[in-house]
Write an enzyme that holds these catalytic residues in place. Structure first.
Site, PDB file in Angstrom:
ATOM      1  N   HIS A 101      -0.475  -0.039  -4.197  1.00  0.00           N
ATOM      2  CA  HIS A 101       0.039  -0.492  -5.494  1.00  0.00           C
ATOM      3  C   HIS A 101       0.079   0.666  -6.483  1.00  0.00           C
ATOM      4  O   HIS A 101       0.990   0.779  -7.291  1.00  0.00           O
ATOM      5  CB  HIS A 101      -0.837  -1.626  -6.053  1.00  0.00           C
ATOM      6  CG  HIS A 101      -1.056  -2.736  -5.079  1.00  0.00           C
ATOM      7  ND1 HIS A 101      -2.174  -3.515  -5.045  1.00  0.00           N
ATOM      8  CD2 HIS A 101      -0.281  -3.169  -4.053  1.00  0.00           C
ATOM      9  CE1 HIS A 101      -2.092  -4.385  -4.057  1.00  0.00           C
ATOM     10  NE2 HIS A 101      -0.951  -4.184  -3.436  1.00  0.00           N
TER      11      HIS A 101
ATOM     12  N   ASP B 206       2.526  -4.562 -11.968  1.00  0.00           N
ATOM     13  CA  ASP B 206       2.879  -4.804 -10.576  1.00  0.00           C
ATOM     14  C   ASP B 206       2.753  -6.299 -10.288  1.00  0.00           C
ATOM     15  O   ASP B 206       2.415  -7.091 -11.164  1.00  0.00           O
ATOM     16  CB  ASP B 206       2.095  -3.895  -9.614  1.00  0.00           C
ATOM     17  CG  ASP B 206       0.612  -4.254  -9.513  1.00  0.00           C
ATOM     18  OD1 ASP B 206       0.232  -5.405  -9.798  1.00  0.00           O
ATOM     19  OD2 ASP B 206      -0.173  -3.358  -9.135  1.00  0.00           O
TER      20      ASP B 206
ATOM     21  N   GLN C  98       0.124  11.777   4.272  1.00  0.00           N
ATOM     22  CA  GLN C  98       1.231  11.139   5.000  1.00  0.00           C
ATOM     23  C   GLN C  98       2.611  11.706   4.678  1.00  0.00           C
ATOM     24  O   GLN C  98       3.422  11.905   5.576  1.00  0.00           O
ATOM     25  CB  GLN C  98       1.201   9.629   4.738  1.00  0.00           C
ATOM     26  CG  GLN C  98       2.267   8.873   5.502  1.00  0.00           C
ATOM     27  CD  GLN C  98       1.935   7.414   5.639  1.00  0.00           C
ATOM     28  OE1 GLN C  98       0.878   7.058   6.154  1.00  0.00           O
ATOM     29  NE2 GLN C  98       2.820   6.553   5.199  1.00  0.00           N
TER      30      GLN C  98
ATOM     31  N   HIS D  82       2.095   0.320  10.273  1.00  0.00           N
ATOM     32  CA  HIS D  82       1.809  -1.090   9.971  1.00  0.00           C
ATOM     33  C   HIS D  82       2.926  -1.711   9.125  1.00  0.00           C
ATOM     34  O   HIS D  82       2.904  -2.899   8.860  1.00  0.00           O
ATOM     35  CB  HIS D  82       0.454  -1.196   9.267  1.00  0.00           C
ATOM     36  CG  HIS D  82       0.479  -0.780   7.815  1.00  0.00           C
ATOM     37  ND1 HIS D  82       1.140   0.344   7.364  1.00  0.00           N
ATOM     38  CD2 HIS D  82      -0.082  -1.334   6.711  1.00  0.00           C
ATOM     39  CE1 HIS D  82       0.982   0.442   6.052  1.00  0.00           C
ATOM     40  NE2 HIS D  82       0.244  -0.558   5.641  1.00  0.00           N
TER      41      HIS D  82
ATOM     42  N   TRP E 196       5.390  -1.397   2.813  1.00  0.00           N
ATOM     43  CA  TRP E 196       6.699  -0.955   2.330  1.00  0.00           C
ATOM     44  C   TRP E 196       6.685   0.508   1.876  1.00  0.00           C
ATOM     45  O   TRP E 196       7.666   1.229   2.018  1.00  0.00           O
ATOM     46  CB  TRP E 196       7.208  -1.882   1.225  1.00  0.00           C
ATOM     47  CG  TRP E 196       8.644  -1.636   0.864  1.00  0.00           C
ATOM     48  CD1 TRP E 196       9.132  -1.244  -0.344  1.00  0.00           C
ATOM     49  CD2 TRP E 196       9.792  -1.767   1.727  1.00  0.00           C
ATOM     50  NE1 TRP E 196      10.507  -1.129  -0.299  1.00  0.00           N
ATOM     51  CE2 TRP E 196      10.933  -1.438   0.966  1.00  0.00           C
ATOM     52  CE3 TRP E 196       9.953  -2.123   3.071  1.00  0.00           C
ATOM     53  CZ2 TRP E 196      12.223  -1.461   1.498  1.00  0.00           C
ATOM     54  CZ3 TRP E 196      11.251  -2.134   3.599  1.00  0.00           C
ATOM     55  CH2 TRP E 196      12.365  -1.805   2.819  1.00  0.00           C
TER      56      TRP E 196
ATOM     57  N   SER F 142       4.942   2.950   3.234  1.00  0.00           N
ATOM     58  CA  SER F 142       5.064   3.757   4.452  1.00  0.00           C
ATOM     59  C   SER F 142       6.482   3.678   5.008  1.00  0.00           C
ATOM     60  O   SER F 142       7.039   4.685   5.470  1.00  0.00           O
ATOM     61  CB  SER F 142       4.072   3.269   5.514  1.00  0.00           C
ATOM     62  OG  SER F 142       2.755   3.479   5.066  1.00  0.00           O
TER      63      SER F 142
ATOM     64  N   GLU G  85       8.710   5.871   2.984  1.00  0.00           N
ATOM     65  CA  GLU G  85       8.425   7.292   3.247  1.00  0.00           C
ATOM     66  C   GLU G  85       9.019   7.703   4.596  1.00  0.00           C
ATOM     67  O   GLU G  85       9.507   8.814   4.763  1.00  0.00           O
ATOM     68  CB  GLU G  85       6.913   7.533   3.215  1.00  0.00           C
ATOM     69  CG  GLU G  85       6.353   7.481   1.786  1.00  0.00           C
ATOM     70  CD  GLU G  85       4.839   7.283   1.695  1.00  0.00           C
ATOM     71  OE1 GLU G  85       4.339   7.158   0.568  1.00  0.00           O
ATOM     72  OE2 GLU G  85       4.151   7.228   2.737  1.00  0.00           O
TER      73      GLU G  85
ATOM     74  N   ALA H  64      -0.302  -8.849   4.901  1.00  0.00           N
ATOM     75  CA  ALA H  64       0.614  -9.037   3.757  1.00  0.00           C
ATOM     76  C   ALA H  64       2.023  -9.432   4.242  1.00  0.00           C
ATOM     77  O   ALA H  64       2.159 -10.299   5.091  1.00  0.00           O
ATOM     78  CB  ALA H  64       0.623  -7.793   2.882  1.00  0.00           C
ATOM     79  N   GLU H  65       3.055  -8.712   3.745  1.00  0.00           N
ATOM     80  CA  GLU H  65       4.435  -9.095   4.103  1.00  0.00           C
ATOM     81  C   GLU H  65       4.959  -8.239   5.256  1.00  0.00           C
ATOM     82  O   GLU H  65       6.150  -8.157   5.508  1.00  0.00           O
ATOM     83  CB  GLU H  65       5.333  -9.016   2.858  1.00  0.00           C
ATOM     84  CG  GLU H  65       6.030  -7.705   2.540  1.00  0.00           C
ATOM     85  CD  GLU H  65       5.121  -6.568   2.125  1.00  0.00           C
ATOM     86  OE1 GLU H  65       3.889  -6.638   2.272  1.00  0.00           O
ATOM     87  OE2 GLU H  65       5.685  -5.551   1.657  1.00  0.00           O
ATOM     88  N   GLN H  66       4.039  -7.597   5.992  1.00  0.00           N
ATOM     89  CA  GLN H  66       4.464  -6.581   6.969  1.00  0.00           C
ATOM     90  C   GLN H  66       5.241  -7.142   8.161  1.00  0.00           C
ATOM     91  O   GLN H  66       6.054  -6.445   8.761  1.00  0.00           O
ATOM     92  CB  GLN H  66       3.239  -5.781   7.430  1.00  0.00           C
ATOM     93  CG  GLN H  66       2.691  -4.914   6.311  1.00  0.00           C
ATOM     94  CD  GLN H  66       1.216  -4.585   6.467  1.00  0.00           C
ATOM     95  OE1 GLN H  66       0.646  -4.783   7.541  1.00  0.00           O
ATOM     96  NE2 GLN H  66       0.590  -4.102   5.403  1.00  0.00           N
TER      97      GLN H  66
HETATM   98  N1  UDP Z   1      -1.306   6.871   2.916  1.00  0.00           N
HETATM   99  C1  UDP Z   1      -1.599   8.218   3.043  1.00  0.00           C
HETATM  100  N2  UDP Z   1      -2.420   8.586   4.062  1.00  0.00           N
HETATM  101  C2  UDP Z   1      -2.950   7.722   4.963  1.00  0.00           C
HETATM  102  C3  UDP Z   1      -2.628   6.355   4.831  1.00  0.00           C
HETATM  103  C4  UDP Z   1      -1.791   5.961   3.808  1.00  0.00           C
HETATM  104  O1  UDP Z   1      -1.139   9.043   2.255  1.00  0.00           O
HETATM  105  O2  UDP Z   1      -3.681   8.158   5.852  1.00  0.00           O
HETATM  106  C5  UDP Z   1      -0.420   6.427   1.813  1.00  0.00           C
HETATM  107  C6  UDP Z   1       0.987   6.218   2.319  1.00  0.00           C
HETATM  108  O3  UDP Z   1       1.687   7.437   2.277  1.00  0.00           O
HETATM  109  C7  UDP Z   1       1.518   5.144   1.370  1.00  0.00           C
HETATM  110  C8  UDP Z   1       0.277   4.379   0.958  1.00  0.00           C
HETATM  111  O4  UDP Z   1      -0.841   5.184   1.311  1.00  0.00           O
HETATM  112  O5  UDP Z   1       2.108   5.748   0.246  1.00  0.00           O
HETATM  113  C9  UDP Z   1       0.143   3.068   1.676  1.00  0.00           C
HETATM  114  O6  UDP Z   1       1.042   2.151   1.164  1.00  0.00           O
HETATM  115  P1  UDP Z   1       1.788   1.094   2.087  1.00  0.00           P
HETATM  116  O7  UDP Z   1       2.681   0.311   1.189  1.00  0.00           O
HETATM  117  O8  UDP Z   1       2.414   1.756   3.232  1.00  0.00           O
HETATM  118  O9  UDP Z   1       0.673   0.171   2.686  1.00  0.00           O
HETATM  119  P2  UDP Z   1      -0.679  -0.491   2.153  1.00  0.00           P
HETATM  120  O10 UDP Z   1      -1.701   0.550   2.232  1.00  0.00           O
HETATM  121  O11 UDP Z   1      -0.438  -0.987   0.770  1.00  0.00           O
HETATM  122  O12 UDP Z   1      -0.904  -1.573   3.146  1.00  0.00           O
END
Ligand code: UDP
Length: 490
Positions: A19, A111, A348, A363, A366, A368, A371, A386-388
């Site tokens: 978030h 958010d 990442q 996973h 959104w 990821s 990116e 979540a909504e994955q």
């Molecule tokens: N992320 C990262 N390194 C990691 C794991 C996650 O930088 O080892 C960052 C990733 O680049 C993304 C965020 O954490 O920007 C994760 O957001 P995402 O919406 O993918 O998933 P959430 O963590 O909310 O389930």
């Protein structure tokens, strides 16, 4: 109200790295492209080391001011409920932070978990927005949930047919968001409250772009506007662009990547909160080995049985020795020249930007996904929470940029043969050019994302429109917003 020379937008992030990052990035865009002053109020989890790191490294007074607001300790079993309750309890602190800002805010952007704070913007009589850091199909389901709640009896998961959402692809019961899986629990009740609150904002900003999700955006501003009642502005894909700072560990990872052939490495990571059971980790280890492909795997010890167990404690585990003991015998020795294991957290964006990355086992959070797409990397979808599951379905069936496991990874241990075969399919078949459809598609999407964001592009123009509304405090455009709907319609 006093018209300030420069508009001052205040953004609010709920706990959770997924978030926080998109809120910071949206703030950056308002500053860089519209010269706004930006303040970001961050409700911190207090327990995630990775979150503290991000806050520390994101401190950039020339772009924005971050005000961390420590959250009270809420105990709730489901992550989303805990976030919703935390945000409710934080309203007095948010109010006090808003009142004490040295510069009067011109707009308030929260958010999806911050909608109960919108009342504060109403008191200040400034435009208020919800920023949905996910995609338009998810937003359609979310916005339409109060209607579904009235229409459908019994559990959604027991429905024989996919749930119909006007103007959009229907959602299969097994793909629904976690919060809709059991209508009798608190998680669903809290989810519905948030969905109903959406229209307390003046408009919704969503992290997608018109060229990617034209149909859903058209529905949101058309058929669905009778339930949503406010305009939806597509301003994405808003993702981190610049490489984050590297420390010694990441430096060695990048050096290792430099030595690998183009598009040959599988990057494995399950977001900020995802964890696998030790049984699944073992199988994944065998699968990667069996595929004989290079890989970087971000490993995290499970915290209890929940797939999102690390959400509030990302970066905090020092159980790497324990993890290593759970991996197959001799695995570390055998993969010495093939793979890299990373503890808890990887840079990442840096990794995905590297030309040697050929695919992402993700996973499908959104953040990821965006990116990956904006760096042209196809995905092996491994949805966890979540909504994955919706995201994974969309990536495979609508966008054609991913493959996914036959059975849901949250209900089954995905076997080594299937993992190896998916990896080979994406890395080898795609690389050998026998069928490079997925890679071609992801490249097209990358280009379309770049176009949407650059000057004159759809999302650039839409955010400019939002900026103009904020600058002029133009509530009329927000309430009528006829031109925005026309723009999306064709
Ligand atoms: N992320 C990262 N390194 C990691 C794991 C996650 O930088 O080892 C960052 C990733 O680049 C993304 C965020 O954490 O920007 C994760 O957001 P995402 O919406 O993918 O998933 P959430 O963590 O909310 O389930």
């Amino acid at each position: 109200m006093d018209l300030q020379k420069t508009a001052h937008v205040v953004l609010l992030s709920s706990p959770g790295i997924g978030h926080l990052i998109p809120i910071i990035e949206l703030g950056k865009r308002f500053h860089i492209h519209h010269n706004f002053k930006v303040t970001i109020l961050v409700i911190t989890s207090q327990t995630s080391q990775a979150e503290s790191q991000i806050l520390k490294s994101a401190t950039n007074p020339s772009l924005y001011t971050i005000i961390p607001i420590p959250s009270s300790n809420i105990s709730a079993t489901a992550v989303s409920t805990r976030i919703r309750l935390t945000m409710r309890h934080s309203i007095p602190s948010i109010k006090s932070a808003l009142i004490n800002l040295p510069l009067r805010p011109s707009a308030f952007i929260v958010d999806i978990f911050g909608t109960e704070s919108l009342i504060l913007a109403k008191e200040l009589n400034i435009p208020k927005f919800v920023y949905v850091a996910s995609h338009a199909w998810y937003l359609s389901l979310f916005a339409y949930s109060p209607v579904l709640d009235k229409q459908i009896e019994g559990q959604y998961v027991d429905q024989k047919e996919p749930l119909k959402i006007p103007g959009c692809k229907s959602v299969r019961p097994e793909d629904l968001v976690d919060s809709m899986m059991d209508r009798n629990n608190l998680q669903y009740k809290e989810y519905l409250i948030t969905a109903n609150n959406l229209c307390k904002s003046d408009a919704v900003l969503v992290n997608t772009w018109n060229e990617l999700q034209h149909r859903e955006l058209k529905a949101l501003n058309g058929e669905l506007s009778c339930s949503l009642k406010i305009p939806v502005f597509a301003v994405g894909p808003i993702v981190r662009q610049t490489k984050s700072k590297t420390d010694q560990d990441t430096e060695s990872m990048m050096k290792w990547l430099d030595k690998q052939p183009k598009e040959s490495v599988v990057y494995v990571s399950f977001g900020s909160g995802g964890t696998l059971s030790y049984d699944q980790m073992k199988e994944l280890a065998f699968g990667l080995e069996l595929s004989e492909q290079r890989f970087i795997w971000v490993l995290r010890a499970p915290r209890g049985d929940d797939a999102d167990g690390a959400f509030f404690t990302t970066g905090c585990s020092d159980r790497f020795d324990e993890i290593q003991k759970q991996l197959p015998d001799g695995f570390l020795e055998r993969i010495k020249n093939l793979g890299m294991l990373v503890q808890e957290w990887a840079p990442q964006v840096n990794v995905l930007k590297h030309g040697s990355i050929g695919c992402f086992i993700s996973h499908c959070g959104w953040g990821s996904v965006l990116e990956s797409l904006t760096n042209g990397v196809p995905i092996i979808a491994w949805p966890l929470y979540a909504e994955q599951r919706m995201n994974a379905t969309m990536l495979v069936e609508e966008l054609g940029v991913a493959v996914k496991t036959t059975l849901s990874p949250t209900k089954n241990v995905v076997g080594r043969e299937e993992i190896a075969s998916l990896v080979k399919k994406v890395i080898l078949v795609e690389r050998n050019g026998k069928s490079n459809h997925m890679r071609e598609r992801v490249r097209e999407i990358k280009v379309s994302a770049e176009k949407a964001l650059c000057e004159g592009g759809s999302s650039y123009n839409t955010l400019s429109k939002v900026a103009k509304i904020i600058n002029k405090q133009d509530f009329i455009s927000l309430s009528l917003n006829v031109d925005m709907r026309d723009e999306i319609k064709d």
